[in-house]
Write an enzyme that holds these catalytic residues in place. Sequence first.
Site, mmCIF file in Angstrom:
data_model
loop_
_atom_site.group_PDB
_atom_site.id
_atom_site.type_symbol
_atom_site.label_atom_id
_atom_site.label_comp_id
_atom_site.label_asym_id
_atom_site.label_seq_id
_atom_site.Cartn_x
_atom_site.Cartn_y
_atom_site.Cartn_z
ATOM 1 C CG ASP A 1 45.816 54.186 36.686
ATOM 2 O OD1 ASP A 1 45.504 53.204 37.387
ATOM 3 O OD2 ASP A 1 46.680 54.133 35.778
ATOM 4 C CB SER B 1 49.973 46.831 27.562
ATOM 5 O OG SER B 1 49.346 48.096 27.650
ATOM 6 C CG ASN C 1 43.887 49.450 34.997
ATOM 7 O OD1 ASN C 1 42.676 49.233 34.998
ATOM 8 N ND2 ASN C 1 44.483 50.178 35.919
ATOM 9 C CB ILE C 2 45.067 48.911 28.187
ATOM 10 C CG1 ILE C 2 44.715 47.430 28.436
ATOM 11 C CG2 ILE C 2 45.937 49.061 26.939
ATOM 12 C CD1 ILE C 2 43.835 46.803 27.414
ATOM 13 C CG HIS D 1 46.518 47.878 37.845
ATOM 14 N ND1 HIS D 1 46.790 49.219 37.868
ATOM 15 C CD2 HIS D 1 45.355 47.717 38.523
ATOM 16 C CE1 HIS D 1 45.841 49.843 38.535
ATOM 17 N NE2 HIS D 1 44.956 48.950 38.954
ATOM 18 C CB SER E 1 48.360 58.321 35.899
ATOM 19 O OG SER E 1 49.081 59.240 35.087
ATOM 20 C CG HIS F 1 52.322 49.172 35.859
ATOM 21 N ND1 HIS F 1 52.422 49.189 37.223
ATOM 22 C CD2 HIS F 1 51.004 49.285 35.592
ATOM 23 C CE1 HIS F 1 51.219 49.313 37.758
ATOM 24 N NE2 HIS F 1 50.338 49.371 36.795
ATOM 25 N N GLY F 2 54.231 48.502 31.926
ATOM 26 C CA GLY F 2 55.249 48.791 30.924
ATOM 27 C C GLY F 2 55.325 47.776 29.799
#
Length: 318
Positions: A81, A213, A253-254, A210, A48, A179-180
């Site tokens: 990223d 996780s 994406n992780i 994206h 990133s 995200h997060g």
Amino acid sequence: MIVPTKPLFEHSYGKYAVGAYNINNAEQVMGLFRGNLESSAPFILQISKGARSYTDKRLLEAMIRAGDEIFPDAVFAVHLDHGDEKTCLDCIESGFYTSVMIDASAEPFDENVAITRRVVEAAHARGISVEAELGQLGGVEEHVTVAEEKAHLTDPEEAVKFIELTGCDSLACAIGTSHGAYKFSGTQGLHFEIITAIQEKLPRFPLVMHGSSSVPQDEVKRINAAGGKLKGAKGVSEDEISKAARMGVCKVNIDTDGRLVWCRVHRESFRDDPENFDLRPPGKIFMAEYAKYIAHKNRVLGSAGRLEEARAFVKGRS
Ligand code: G3H
Ligand code: 13P
Ligand code: ZN
């Protein structure tokens, strides 16, 4: 072996997804290479803007080159990223990155198209692929109405228009993730109908997910038991990730999960050995635990065991 993303996506499409893992430091680089080799998986190593400036982009790039030398059997792409236009151009000119992501998704549609188009022109002139984004990722709260949620998700009709107008090579779509570590407050899940609708209009076009996780609950519990305060952290179910991987989502994406492993290892290590002040003992445990996590995730994505067929496929395309 550093390879372009395009043949990786051609090979994986509809069968498995390639894990795209964010890295910031040497321990993550080591754990990432080890985990992918232990599970025989091709992968995408992504950086990133924040990671490029955390130490220095040259240090990070040098570590990746070293990783390629230390682990000559690895097959991986190097990706920027969430780039802005300036960072994308810098990465394209560096000649090191095999693909870049231009994220102008916060702009109105026409502006997103214009920015993405400029990056695509610069990237394609150097044989580099471009991932673009349409739609807005965001935390999904239970009180959000269906109409409100839909407004942020990728509109399949618009996605087709966007891909045609920009010439981008893959598309990050908003399908309900964020995200997060706090993705869902209830039982929400992924909007598979968006993936299906785009695929119907553009068969075999690689999609990117994206915010993927899974925020393993065991990690969260252990972090909290060792003094952390992560209340209500929740991620994407692994069953849903596996399903998406078979539906044309080629890149997953992780980042957050890797940070959770780091946090758990370091919290437990210093709790259990309060006299220690050396960075190496927790660092060693982290590398091993991160490798274990990566190998597990590759089995969820279906990329585990695909290394040799991916290598042969990519070589055949070059
Ligand atoms: O989607 C963003 C990634 O998790 C990278 O996070 O900008 O803090 O490096 P970062
Ligand atoms: P997570 O925060 O779910 O790991 O998502 C990472 C990501 O999308 C990187 O671009
Ligand atoms: Zn992201």
